[in-house]
Write an enzyme that holds these catalytic residues in place. Structure first.
Site, PDB file in Angstrom:
ATOM      1  N   LYS A 115       5.115  -0.445   4.454  1.00 48.13           N
ATOM      2  CA  LYS A 115       5.176   0.120   2.933  1.00 48.13           C
ATOM      3  C   LYS A 115       6.320  -0.102   2.315  1.00 48.13           C
ATOM      4  CE  LYS A 115       0.854   1.316   3.584  1.00 48.13           C
ATOM      5  NZ  LYS A 115       0.156   1.802   4.685  1.00 48.13           N
TER       6      LYS A 115
HETATM    7  C1  LIG Z   1      -1.013   2.623   5.383  1.00 51.18           C
HETATM    8  C2  LIG Z   1      -2.299   3.214   4.687  1.00 51.18           C
HETATM    9  C3  LIG Z   1      -2.708   4.612   4.816  1.00 51.18           C
HETATM   10  C4  LIG Z   1      -1.886   5.464   6.015  1.00 51.18           C
HETATM   11  O1  LIG Z   1      -0.759   5.478   6.103  1.00 51.18           O
HETATM   12  P1  LIG Z   1      -0.221   6.160   7.344  1.00 51.18           P
HETATM   13  O2  LIG Z   1       1.166   6.552   6.875  1.00 51.18           O
HETATM   14  O3  LIG Z   1       0.142   4.986   8.364  1.00 51.18           O
HETATM   15  O4  LIG Z   1      -0.909   7.249   7.883  1.00 51.18           O
HETATM   16  C5  LIG Z   1      -3.784   5.192   4.324  1.00 51.18           C
HETATM   17  N1  LIG Z   1      -4.231   4.531   3.058  1.00 51.18           N
HETATM   18  C6  LIG Z   1      -4.080   3.382   2.917  1.00 51.18           C
HETATM   19  C7  LIG Z   1      -4.810   2.721   1.605  1.00 51.18           C
HETATM   20  C8  LIG Z   1      -2.964   2.710   3.552  1.00 51.18           C
HETATM   21  O5  LIG Z   1      -2.634   1.606   3.286  1.00 51.18           O
END
Ligand SMILES: *Cc1c(COP(=O)(O)O)cnc(C)c1O
Length: 411
Positions: free
Chosen positions: A205
């Site tokens: 991210k």
């Molecule tokens: C990555 C992601 C999540 C989950 O995030 P985590 O921190 O891995 O739990 C939820 N929603 C979207 C749209 C994502 O891309």
């Protein structure tokens, strides 16, 4: 003619068919951007004797709240945990329905299942790839309790319209901002708009702590509940308990969860947060190379990506949308051909309603959400990160052109 020159005449042969790849080394989709600041801070934490939720976590929460313009930021160990807790503190549970886009990561809908509620998908807008506000109203029933608004790729949903619908029907708005740290909507930062917003700090991210997440809210009552629920439902935070000089008895007030963030994670987060604006500039430098190459190709589209004081796409994903009628092969074959050229492309996402769990549990057919289904078969995410150089981006362009030239039907 010198026969030895033959291989050079064949440079356009796709790597997947035995030709030379555009790049010698593999280009990753979204490697994290970590440097000395993060590393030194983690080492400092390891030496400090305080590893779990503590002073650095609290500082990260304060700075995060300030960055997005929210009153409170409550750290958790993932965005998934943040979304789950958001549903829990909103009192959403068995028998309730929550509206969500099908073009998202599975966690956005799985958390609705976790509280025994029912995810109700609504179709997307083919241009923004976000949930279509017009489709929301049609999906509302007497059981509907809330909406999870996912800002696909980093482009804000039409939050004014969503809030208007939710106010009219008394629904809770939860934002899945996993892609949307530093996204702006009508001059406001995502994280300051709805009662509850959840961010992801997963490794790929825009801001990473390896694993981690953050919930923002302006509501003191919700913030208090989130603090208790994220740590076993104990009436007092561990940090307060362990730093207080007197003995503070802890009482279980809810059957809570183990969702707290550690100071090791926060060490990464503090520095990642301070760099967000400059990391975003680097993302946009790479995006400009893509824009210049692809904006004139009439069988390729991208999401709108505004980047100004009023509206800002966080450039988490740079997605190409192919007009598949123009190709002799499927998107999966284009994706595989690009991988063979050593370009790390990916798919975000195949529509959730076509995945076995949701398809089988609710009996969905692909054409139940035709736009999300079709989009899931025609999109592809290009490498995008602050580490992507202009040269890397040009390699991506070269590979995309090479592959599409080969697979176009009408050339
Ligand atoms: C990555 C992601 C999540 C989950 O995030 P985590 O921190 O891995 O739990 C939820 N929603 C979207 C749209 C994502 O891309």
């Amino acid at each position: 003619m010198d026969r030895l020159k033959m291989p050079f005449e064949n440079t356009d042969l796709l790597a997947i068919e035995g030709g030379n790849p555009v790049r010698e080394s593999f280009l990753s989709l979204a490697p994290p951007s970590i440097d000395g600041d993060e590393i030194d801070e983690v080492v400092d934490t390891l030496k400090s004797g305080w590893l779990s939720t503590g002073p650095k976590t609290m500082r990260f929460e304060e700075e995060f709240a300030k960055y997005v313009g929210a009153k409170y930021a409550i750290s958790v160990n993932s965005c998934t945990a943040g979304l789950h807790l958001s549903l829990v503190v909103s009192g959403i549970g068995a028998g309730d329905e929550v509206i969500v886009t099908p073009l998202t990561f599975c966690a956005s809908a799985n958390v609705i299942e976790h509280v025994n509620a029912r995810p109700v998908f609504v179709d997307i807008d083919p241009s923004t790839l976000n949930m279509s506000p017009a489709a929301i109203e049609a999906a509302i029933t007497p059981r509907t309790r809330g909406i999870i608004a996912v800002h696909y790729g980093g482009l804000a949903c039409d939050m004014d319209e969503i809030h208007q619908i939710c106010n009219k029907h008394g629904l809770t708005v939860i934002e899945d901002a996993a892609h949307a740290i530093s996204t702006k909507y009508k001059g406001r930062m995502v994280g300051s708009i709805s009662p509850l917003t959840s961010f992801s700090f997963y490794a790929n991210k825009n801001l990473t702590t390896g694993e981690g997440g953050m919930i923002t809210t302006d509501d003191a009552g919700l913030a208090d509940k989130l603090l208790v629920y994220r740590l076993h439902g104990l009436g007092r935070d561990a940090w307060q308990r362990f730093t207080s000089r007197r003995y503070v008895p802890a009482e279980v007030v809810y059957a809570g969860y183990k969702y707290n963030m550690t100071d090791i994670q926060a060490s990464l987060g503090l520095h990642q947060l301070r760099k967000q604006e400059s990391l975003l500039v680097r993302r946009y430098e790479a995006a400009k190379v893509y824009d210049e190459a692809f904006s004139t190709v009439d069988y390729l589209r991208t999401q709108p990506h505004p980047n100004d004081e009023i509206d800002r796409h966080a450039m988490h994903l740079y997605v190409l949308i192919f007009d598949m009628d123009q190709f002799s092969v499927s998107r999966n074959q284009i994706l595989e051909a690009l991988m063979a050229e050593n370009i790390g492309v990916s798919l975000h996402y195949r529509s959730l309603h076509t995945n076995p769990f949701y398809r089988d549990k609710y009996g969905y057919k692909p054409e139940d959400y035709p736009v999300a289904y079709r989009t899931g078969e025609q999109i592809l995410s290009l490498p995008m990160s602050p580490r992507l150089t202009i040269e890397d981006a040009r390699d991506v362009v070269k590979a995309v052109h090479k592959v599409i030239r080969h697979y176009r039907t009408c050339v």
